[in-house]
Design an enzyme around this catalytic site. Structure first.
Site, PDB file in Angstrom:
ATOM      1  N   GLY A 110      -0.695  -4.293   9.811  1.00  0.00           N
ATOM      2  CA  GLY A 110       0.629  -4.721   9.801  1.00  0.00           C
ATOM      3  C   GLY A 110       0.700  -2.839   9.827  1.00  0.00           C
TER       4      GLY A 110
ATOM      5  CB  SER B 265      -1.985   0.655   8.372  1.00  0.00           C
ATOM      6  OG  SER B 265      -2.190  -0.499   9.183  1.00  0.00           O
ATOM      7  CG  ASP B 266      -4.035  -4.975   5.052  1.00  0.00           C
ATOM      8  OD1 ASP B 266      -4.517  -4.371   4.264  1.00  0.00           O
ATOM      9  OD2 ASP B 266      -4.105  -6.633   5.968  1.00  0.00           O
ATOM     10  CD  GLN B 267      -7.162  -3.573  12.849  1.00  0.00           C
ATOM     11  OE1 GLN B 267      -8.698  -3.627  12.450  1.00  0.00           O
ATOM     12  NE2 GLN B 267      -6.729  -2.929  13.533  1.00  0.00           N
TER      13      GLN B 267
ATOM     14  CE  LYS C 270      -3.866  -1.658   2.215  1.00  0.00           C
ATOM     15  NZ  LYS C 270      -5.454  -2.001   3.403  1.00  0.00           N
TER      16      LYS C 270
END
Length: 200
Positions: free
Chosen positions: A106, A69-71, A54
């Site tokens: 993340g 960011s990723d979740q 991203k």
């Protein structure tokens, strides 16, 4: 060194509101990436890779620190997505009753001028109360958490569903672990406190 632009590689209003807590100017940009998991990829590897991708997908900033960011949420080894509707939200919260759900977030900071990348994964666990169907239905109708992984908003009424929380930074539950973000920014020689606007 010329002042660097901070860019949040996300259009999430929740992440934007979290980053605003740091009281530094920033811009938002939408990363367009394929979020499909690779074959055999663990959830932890997935969120770290997607956070990096991203950040890397944001272009047009020559001297910027770009935040990605990723979740993902897991309950008993199952990855949980957004419910999108009432029925799915009831199913998710019924499954969580009396159980623990772990969120893995993340986080990545990319220096667009050097391509230096720092990244990590921050875990945070929510322990749910034993929930009745009436409690679940009342909550869902009140807050309509259809666009939230796990069918709850921890920053709102979702707190009524919890027995306790386990983790270093409750902000990570909403999607952006600020304590670790401040640390990653320091690794890029950006000190949030030193960058505060001065009065007068």
């Amino acid at each position: 060194m010329a002042s660097r632009t901070i860019v949040l590689g996300s259009t999430s209003p929740f992440r934007k509101a979290l980053l605003e807590k740091l009281n530094i100017p920033f811009e938002c940009a939408k990363p367009n990436i394929d979020e499909t998991a690779h074959e055999g990829e663990t959830p932890i590897k997935l969120v770290e890779r997607l956070a990096i991708e991203k950040a890397q997908a944001i272009t047009g900033f020559s001297n910027a620190l770009i935040i990605g960011s990723d979740q993902v949420a897991l309950c008993e080894g199952e990855i949980l997505g957004k419910p999108h509707n009432f029925e799915n939200a009831v199913k998710q919260l019924t499954k969580f009753s009396g159980k623990a759900v772990t969120f893995y977030t993340g986080l990545c900071v990319l220096d667009s001028s050097t391509n230096k990348v720092t990244s990590l994964v921050e875990p945070f666990t929510v322990h749910f109360n034993v929930l009745t169907q009436n409690e679940i239905i009342s909550y869902i109708k009140a807050e309509e958490p259809y666009n939230c992984a796990g069918s709850f908003k921890s920053e709102g009424l979702g707190i009524c569903l919890f027995k306790n929380l386990e983790g270093e930074d409750p902000n990570s539950l909403i999607g952006l672990p600020l304590i670790k973000l401040i640390s990653l920014l320091k690794q890029h020689d950006f000190d949030v406190l030193k960058e505060q606007p001065t009065n007068g």
